[in-house]
Design an enzyme around this catalytic site. Structure first.
Site, PDB file in Angstrom:
ATOM      1  N   ILE A 172       1.347  -1.427   0.287  1.00 38.78           N
ATOM      2  CA  ILE A 172       0.380  -0.357  -0.501  1.00 38.78           C
ATOM      3  C   ILE A 172       1.014   0.887  -0.276  1.00 38.78           C
ATOM      4  O   ILE A 172       2.213   1.452   1.060  1.00 38.78           O
ATOM      5  CB  ILE A 172      -0.958   0.270   1.136  1.00 38.78           C
ATOM      6  CG1 ILE A 172      -1.818  -1.198   1.567  1.00 38.78           C
ATOM      7  CG2 ILE A 172      -1.474   1.492   1.395  1.00 38.78           C
ATOM      8  CD1 ILE A 172      -2.441  -0.686   0.156  1.00 38.78           C
ATOM      9  N   LYS A 173       0.257   2.263  -0.907  1.00 44.98           N
ATOM     10  CA  LYS A 173       0.839   3.511  -0.678  1.00 44.98           C
ATOM     11  C   LYS A 173       0.096   4.699  -0.123  1.00 44.98           C
ATOM     12  O   LYS A 173      -0.744   5.214  -0.873  1.00 44.98           O
ATOM     13  CB  LYS A 173       1.709   3.765  -2.142  1.00 44.98           C
ATOM     14  CG  LYS A 173       1.732   5.409  -2.203  1.00 44.98           C
ATOM     15  CD  LYS A 173       2.766   5.791  -3.544  1.00 44.98           C
ATOM     16  CE  LYS A 173       2.698   6.830  -3.311  1.00 44.98           C
ATOM     17  NZ  LYS A 173       3.943   7.433  -5.491  1.00 44.98           N
ATOM     18  N   THR A 174       0.531   5.018   0.470  1.00 47.07           N
ATOM     19  CA  THR A 174      -0.149   6.261   1.132  1.00 47.07           C
ATOM     20  C   THR A 174       0.167   7.554   1.612  1.00 47.07           C
ATOM     21  O   THR A 174       0.933   7.691   1.277  1.00 47.07           O
ATOM     22  CB  THR A 174      -1.241   5.152   2.532  1.00 47.07           C
ATOM     23  OG1 THR A 174      -2.751   6.228   3.282  1.00 47.07           O
ATOM     24  CG2 THR A 174      -0.425   5.114   3.809  1.00 47.07           C
TER      25      THR A 174
END
Ligand code: 5RP
Length: 266
Positions: A172-174
């Protein structure tokens, strides 16, 4: 998890530290010739020795990057709207899995927009991409994009990140927010942070440090590296934070001394 997926992830998230410095230069797919990336090849080339993966579009890869370069590719496969469009980030699939394989992608990246009117479109398209990528042993990175009117807080980021993982993402990229521990603790897959708009180097290093301290495995950073006063010094300072657990102050001092050293040899 399939051997191929694990193997490709381990090319990006380095097993020695369990961390990753992902260099994001995919901005052209919605921002065109972004400041610092006008000549993408020249900008990226001196940074490659310090990046664990290069995140970019298929066009940027084909036009600007030497195929002989030894770096895993995280291929941006979502898009469809520009920065001029009021429906920015209403994205669909912009690159087939066959082309991703042709380009030897180690990972595919897709943005979902949770909480927006068209969230369903982005989510369904994302899961189609996950299924296609998975059938070839390619992991997926889910970017939890944030629309113009959406609140950036831990509650929202945790919701979007957990959704991304449950929908099939491997990474996940957040965005880093206060209370980031909640985002990481409730997400069953590794989390990296985006850099976001350019901020002072010291602040960007502190953000990277705080994200790692909160449990992120790394950064997928673009503008705060390639728009830094000295990008080569900056990526090395970011690397020290991510892989060597260096404090934000020490990383900034490292940045300043590398910058001076590079200037002295220019
Ligand atoms: C937007 C993205 C960008 O294309 C890019 O990768 C972001 O990098 P940065 O914010 O660090 O410049 O993923 O959702």
């Amino acid at each position: 998890m399939d051997w191929g997926i694990k193997n490709r992830i381990s090319r990006i998230i380095k097993p020695a530290s369990g961390r990753a410095v992902m260099l994001a230069v995919d901005h052209g797919y919605f921002m065109g010739p972004t400041t610092g990336l006008e000549q993408l090849g020249d900008a990226v080339s001196p940074l490659l020795p310090y990046a664990d993966t290069l995140m970019l579009t298929r066009g940027a890869l084909r036009y600007f990057i030497d195929p002989a370069v030894d770096i895993p590719i995280t291929l941006r496969v979502s898009g469809g709207t520009s920065i001029l469009n009021p429906q920015l980030l209403h994205e669909g699939n912009i690159c087939s899995i066959e082309d991703a394989i042709r380009l030897n992608a180690s990972c595919v990246a897709f943005s979902i927009l949770v909480g927006a009117e068209y969230e369903r479109d982005t989510i369904l398209e994302f899961t189609r991409v996950v299924d296609q990528a998975r059938s070839f042993g390619i992991p997926s990175l889910c970017v939890t994009a944030v629309g113009r009117d959406m609140v950036r807080d831990a509650r929202y980021m945790a919701l979007a990140s957990r959704m991304g993982a449950e929908l099939g993402a491997d990474i996940i990229k957040t965005y880093f927010v206060e209370g980031f521990e909640k985002v990481v603790e409730t997400c069953p897959v590794p989390v990296v942070i985006a850099g976001g708009k350019k901020i002072p180097e010291r602040d960007a290093l502190k953000m990277a440090h705080d994200a790692i301290a909160a449990g992120a495995v790394g950064v997928d950073m673009g503008r705060n590296i390639f728009q830094a006063e000295n990008p080569v010094a900056m990526i090395q300072a970011v690397r020290a934070v991510v892989h060597d657990n260096v404090s934000a102050d020490d990383a900034f001092n490292h940045y300043e001394s590398l910058k001076a050293e590079i200037a002295a040899h220019a």
